[in-house]
Design an enzyme around this catalytic site. Structure first.
Site, PDB file in Angstrom:
ATOM      1  N   TYR A 147      40.723  34.384  36.452  1.00 60.59           N
ATOM      2  CA  TYR A 147      40.322  35.094  37.663  1.00 60.59           C
ATOM      3  C   TYR A 147      41.302  34.731  38.771  1.00 60.59           C
ATOM      4  O   TYR A 147      41.587  33.552  38.987  1.00 60.59           O
ATOM      5  CB  TYR A 147      38.899  34.674  38.055  1.00 60.59           C
ATOM      6  CG  TYR A 147      38.423  35.285  39.344  1.00 60.59           C
ATOM      7  CD1 TYR A 147      37.811  36.527  39.346  1.00 60.59           C
ATOM      8  CD2 TYR A 147      38.592  34.633  40.552  1.00 60.59           C
ATOM      9  CE1 TYR A 147      37.374  37.101  40.528  1.00 60.59           C
ATOM     10  CE2 TYR A 147      38.159  35.199  41.742  1.00 60.59           C
ATOM     11  CZ  TYR A 147      37.550  36.431  41.722  1.00 60.59           C
ATOM     12  OH  TYR A 147      37.127  36.997  42.890  1.00 60.59           O
ATOM     13  N   HIS A 148      41.809  35.716  39.477  1.00 65.13           N
ATOM     14  CA  HIS A 148      42.817  35.497  40.509  1.00 65.13           C
ATOM     15  C   HIS A 148      42.152  35.349  41.867  1.00 65.13           C
ATOM     16  O   HIS A 148      41.742  36.323  42.480  1.00 65.13           O
ATOM     17  CB  HIS A 148      43.773  36.692  40.524  1.00 65.13           C
ATOM     18  CG  HIS A 148      45.058  36.451  41.237  1.00 65.13           C
ATOM     19  ND1 HIS A 148      45.131  35.943  42.507  1.00 65.13           N
ATOM     20  CD2 HIS A 148      46.337  36.663  40.848  1.00 65.13           C
ATOM     21  CE1 HIS A 148      46.398  35.854  42.878  1.00 65.13           C
ATOM     22  NE2 HIS A 148      47.147  36.288  41.876  1.00 65.13           N
ATOM     23  N   GLY A 149      42.035  34.123  42.355  1.00 63.75           N
ATOM     24  CA  GLY A 149      41.520  33.891  43.697  1.00 63.75           C
ATOM     25  C   GLY A 149      42.559  34.294  44.727  1.00 63.75           C
ATOM     26  O   GLY A 149      43.683  34.666  44.384  1.00 63.75           O
TER      27      GLY A 149
END
Length: 144
Positions: free
Chosen positions: A15-17
């Site tokens: 997941y790309h924060g």
């Protein structure tokens, strides 16, 4: 970490924060504990940012295409992809809705390379660095 093979390929999906600092630390941990590097797919626009190429080299970043990703995995490397990418980083909110759209190419990469997919998620990564959330309509409605 226990799912990362000592040698051989694997595809890590994360997941790309807003700022994927969790992934940076994860890459360091893989190097320290397993002695391995992990290549990462980055959006093509970051390769055009002046002075950013050194950082991209350090992080073993590539911008694809799918055939290049398969080649990297078939060569025995670890590869990481964030299907939501920058869109997810900038538009997603604290509910952690996945914003992948029709991006399913990572699954085809794993199938073509015959490698396992290892999912990675860091709880509270969105809260570490705040960004504007919601859609453009929500962001702009306060200006009406």
């Amino acid at each position: 970490m226990e799912k990362i093979p000592e040698d051989g390929p694997a595809l890590i999906i994360f997941y790309h924060g807003a700022i994927p600092i969790d992934f940076y630390y994860f890459m360091a941990k893989i190097f320290i504990h397993k002695g391995r590097t992990c290549r990462v797919v980055a959006d093509h626009f970051v390769f055009k940012i002046p002075g950013f190429s050194l950082l991209l080299d350090v992080f073993c970043a590539l911008h694809g295409p799918r055939e290049k990703c398969v080649e990297i995995l078939r060569s025995g490397h670890l590869l990481a992809i964030s299907p939501g990418g920058v869109r997810e980083a900038l538009i997603s909110d604290e509910t952690y809705n996945i914003i992948w759209g029709h991006r399913k190419g990572f699954a085809q990469v794993a199938i073509d390379a015959k490698v396992p997919i290892i999912p990675m998620f860091t709880q509270n990564i969105r809260e570490g660095f705040r960004s504007l959330g919601g859609t453009n309509e929500e962001c702009c409605s306060s200006f009406d």
